[in-house]
Each structure stands twice: as structure tokens, then as C-alpha cells.
Design an enzyme around this catalytic site. Structure first.
Site, PDB file in Angstrom:
ATOM      1  CG  ASP A  87      -1.869  -1.168   0.810  1.00  0.00           C
ATOM      2  OD1 ASP A  87      -2.546  -1.255   0.640  1.00  0.00           O
ATOM      3  OD2 ASP A  87      -2.828  -1.336   1.772  1.00  0.00           O
ATOM      4  CG  ASP A 235      -1.904  -7.923  16.338  1.00  0.00           C
ATOM      5  OD1 ASP A 235      -2.770  -6.942  17.305  1.00  0.00           O
ATOM      6  OD2 ASP A 235      -1.183  -8.014  16.374  1.00  0.00           O
TER       7      ASP A 235
END
Length: 492
Positions: A87, A235
Site C-alpha cells: 500500500d 491481531d
């Protein structure tokens, strides 16, 4: 006024003491884990289809080393692929393209994925990549991680049990001895990766995938709802959702993957800010489900302590603000209760975290000399931790009152890397500037208190105040040098 100060002061200390007691509990669980015999790993089955995901955003200094390490992993050729989920908005993309052209054999298994927008940040990139692959398992590495060729061979056998969602390797830090700042960071982080993760995993408690250096089972992640971006710690969020669905996580404390610690303070503050903010966001999102689930009470209690650890930081800031005013009003009236109750609570609030931090140096890494050194330097550890509390207190309230947020990368690449894009956005510079001003103000208050009580014969209080005040000032000055590097270089 003295009564109100006393109530608030001791309430703050009691809160810190409770979290300190929880640190002692982690040490007990860790000791039990170390005393148990370790079962042998199941035999390796190399038939699974694997995908390695490398979420990248503006990492020109470290991306080539990452590609070199990841393409050297061992697994049957037809059974794995690599996704570079890029990105980036800087020269990183061109560096990746040049490396792939220069290494055609390695590039054959690499897909360089570019999205139209950075929606969802890291979580969005992982989700996008997952939709492009049919792999059964997904290994994830951040840009500064350097896995050894046997990574799959060490982790994949633990998926022999069908209920295992994640196998997580321990983080190691290649530059832990680079500077005093990296040494401090390593001690703090070892306590988590060596003691805390091992203790929770061995005791059958909820713990978390650390975002990198681990492997996910696709069916588990999909069953848990996939990657989401409504927190900045995707996460931790995915780990709790998977465990609430009955999946297990495996932690390999004896197998480590090398990584890099940030070498400037603003980058470290930014990393810790995101972790604290995201932890509170996940607490808001998940604790109700945890308490409603059919889980053992000990699992629910530990989830509470795990996800609400960020509460410590507002308590530390409150303690820093009240310490001098409380002593000012009480110094002439210190009775037996002060000399008994206050030291006992302070010892639990401060001594337990020190034991927790030093344990990682003593037991896992067998760094006896280093462990003794940090034990002797424990006042410095506490001072550094206290000085970071302003940043993390702000992060706590950000997480308490907001969902999601931009995933701000932690700059890596040694001393060459600066705070970079952390500070290109006005709101980031404003945030860290405000934090630095508060750190200076607290330092001035504490150092003035040290002078006052030292001149009145309270040398023990003067020492404690001086150490805490110096910690705030040093952290503020280091932060200022990262915020305005050109200004400071012109005066050196």
C-alpha cells in the site's frame, strides 16, 4: 483538601497494586509452565498449501531484506506462494519492483499486490490478499521481521490438531543492544513475549496472535469473522473472536523470529500508543462476549486483566500529578500508617512490575548478567515506564471513546529511519507536542518537589521525586529531538 487527596492518592495506588499483583500471578504461571515437560512436536506434514503475506506501507529501508529472507523459506515448491501487499505511497513500490526483476527465480512465486485505496489499513490489506488466494494457511510477516528458512518446518507441525487456529513464534530483537533506548524497549517487550505469552498459553488462558511471525488457519479466521478494521489492533481482535468460537492458539516460546526495535522515541511512543488504544478498543468490543460465554471463571478473569491493562496508564498519570501535592500536605504529619501502608502498597505497585520485566532477562534468554544489571537499575526502568504514561494515558482515552483509526506504521531501518510519515500529518505532530509539553510540566513539578523535600530533610522522598522528574524530562527532550530534528541539530 488533605482528606480528598489522601483518598484519591491511595485509591490510585491500590489500583496500581492490583495490576502489580497480576504481574506476580503471571510470574507464578510462567514458573509452572517452565517446570512442565514439553511434549514433542507432531511430525511434519508438508502437504498443506501456504500463503505468505507481507503487508507493506512505506518501508524502503527494510523491504529488500524482508524479501530475501521470505523467499528463502523451505516448503515444497508447488505448495506455497508469497503476496507482497503493498500500500506504499513512496519509493518502496519501485524498490520492490527492482528487486523482483533482479531475482526472477524468487519472483516466480511472488505476487506484488497493489490496491486502489488503503481501506482498512493492514487489516484491509490482509483481507484483500486472502480473497486472492486458495491457501489453507496464511503466514504473516511485518517488514522488519527476518524469518529463518526452517520457519514453516517449526510451526506447521502444531496444526496437526484440528482445533488450532494460530501458531505464534516469539519475537526476538536483532538491535536490542544498539542503544539505551533499544535496551529499555527489549526489557519491556521481553516481559510480554517471554513471560506473559508463555504463561497464558501454558495455562490454557486466552492470549493473542501478535500480528506477525505467526501462521493462521484459514477456516479458523473465516469462522471468527475474518480481518476487521474497527480496532487498530486487528491481531488481538481476531485472536479473541477465534478463541470465543472454540479455537486454540499455540505459542512457541522456544522458537524466535528476529525483528527490529524502533531507534527513536517518537516511533516507539507511536507503536505503544497504537497497542494501548487498540487493546482498550478490543476490551470494549469483546469483554461482554467473554463474560457471557461458557468459559471457566479463570479464563474470564484473565481476559479482563489482559484487555484492561491500559487502565494502568491513567493511574500512573494521576499518581504523578498527585504525588507532590499529597506529600506537601502530609509531610509534616507522617505517622505510623505512612511508614507501613504506603511502602507496602508502593512495593507491590512498583516492585512486581520490575520482577516481571527482569524475569524475561533471567529465565528465557539466560542473560544472568543482564538480568542482575536491570535488577540494580530497576529505579530507571520504573522511571522510564512512568514517563511513557502520558502518551499511553492519552491512547487509553482514544481507545475508550473511538473505534478504529488509522494504522500508523512504526518506522524501521535503524538510525537512518526517522519519525517520517508519523509526523507528516498535523494531528500526529500536535498530539506528540502536547504530550511533550505535559511531560515537561510534570517534570518541573516533581523536580521542584524534590528540591523542597530535600531541603526539609526528607532525602528519600527527594530521591524518588528527582528520579521520576528526571525520567519525564529525559523522555520529553528525546521526544523533542524527534519532533524537531533540524532545530536540535542546528544547536549541537
Amino acid at each position: 483538601m488533605p482528606l480528598i487527596l489522601s483518598v484519591v492518592y491511595f485509591s490510585t495506588l491500590v489500583g496500581l497494586a492490583l495490576y502489580g499483583a497480576h504481574r506476580l500471578k503471571m510470574l507464578v504461571l510462567y514458573g509452572r509452565a517452565m517446570a512442565r515437560p514439553r511434549p514433542p512436536a507432531p511430525p511434519l506434514d508438508a502437504s498443506a498449501q501456504l500463503c505468505v503475506q507481507l503487508p507493506i506501507f512505506n518501508e524502503p529501508l527494510v523491504v529488500e531484506a524482508l524479501l530475501e529472507k521470505v523467499t528463502a523459506l523451505r516448503w515444497p515448491d508447488a505448495k506455497w506462494e508469497i503476496q507482497v501487499l503493498d500500500d506504499s505511497t513512496d519509493e518502496t513500490t519501485a524498490i520492490i519492483d527492482r528487486w523482483l526483476r533482479a531475482h526472477p527465480a524468487a519472483a516466480a512465486r511472488v505476487t506484488h499486490v497493489r490496491r486502489a485505496s488503503r481501506d482498512g489499513y493492514k487489516a484491509g490489506a490482509l483481507k484483500h490478499g486472502m480473497a486472492l488466494s486458495n491457501a489453507e494457511f496464511f503466514a504473516i510477516f511485518d517488514a522488519d521481521f527476518r524469518p529463518e528458512p526452517d520457519f514453516f518446518e517449526q510451526l506447521m507441525p502444531h496444526f496437526a490438531a484440528d482445533d488450532v487456529a494460530v501458531v505464534q513464534a516469539r519475537w526476538e530483537f536483532a538491535n536490542r543492544r544498539q542503544s539505551l533506548l533499544t535496551r529499555f524497549q527489549a526489557v519491556f517487550l521481553d516481559a510480554h513475549f517471554v513471560v506473559e505469552q508463555t504463561a497464558r498459553a501454558a495455562a490454557g488462558l486466552f492470549f493473542n496472535f501478535n500480528g506477525t511471525a505467526g501462521i493462521w488457519r484459514r477456516t479458523a479466521l473465516e469462522d471468527a469473522g475474518g480481518w476487521t478494521s474497527d480496532t487498530v489492533t486487528e491481531d488481538l481482535d481476531a485472536s479473541y473472536r477465534a478463541q470465543l468460537r472454540g479455537w486454540r492458539l499455540v505459542y512457541l516460546d522456544q522458537y524466535a523470529v528476529a525483528s527490529e526495535l524502533p531507534e527513536n522515541l517518537i516511533a516507539f511512543k507511536s507503536q505503544q500508543r497504537r497497542w494501548t488504544k487498540g487493546g482498550i478498543q478490543v476490551a470494549r468490543k469483546s469483554l461482554r462476549s467473554v463474560f457471557a460465554a461458557k468459559l471457566p471463571g479463570r479464563v474470564k478473569r484473565e481476559a479482563w486483566w489482559h484487555l484492561t491493562i491500559g487502565v494502568v496508564h491513567p493511574l500512573l498519570v494521576t499518581f504523578s500529578i498527585l504525588f507532590v501535592p499529597y506529600l506537601w500536605f502530609a509531610a509534616d504529619q507522617l505517622g505510623t500508617w505512612w511508614y507501613l501502608a504506603n511502602p507496602a502498597i508502593v512495593l507491590l505497585a512498583g516492585g512486581a512490575p520490575v520482577a516481571f520485566y527482569v524475569a524475561g532477562q533471567f529465565f528465557q534468554r539466560r542473560e544472568w548478567r543482564e538480568g542482575v544489571m536491570w535488577l540494580l537499575a530497576s529505579p530507571l526502568l520504573l522511571s522510564f515506564g512512568l514517563a511513557l504514561s502520558v502518551t499511553l494515558c492519552a491512547a487509553f482515552f482514544e481507545g475508550l471513546f473511538s473505534n478504529g483509526g488509522e494504522f500508523v506504521r512504526t518506522p524501521k531501518g535503524g538510525r537512518v529511519a526517522r519519525s517520517g510519515n508519523l509526523l507528516t500529518r498535523l494531528r500526529s505532530r500536535t498530539f506528540f507536542t502536547a504530550v511533550t509539553v505535559i511531560e515537561v510540566a510534570l517534570s518541573v513539578v516533581l523536580l521542584n518537589g524534590a528540591v523542597f523535600f530535600g531541603s526539609h530533610g526528607h532525602s528519600d522522598l527527594a530521591f524518588a521525586l528527582g528520579l521520576k522528574g528526571t525520567g519525564f524530562m529525559v523522555v520529553a527532550l528525546l521526544s523533542a529531538s524527534d519532533l524537531w530534528p533540524s532545530f536540535w541539530r542546528a544547536r549541537v
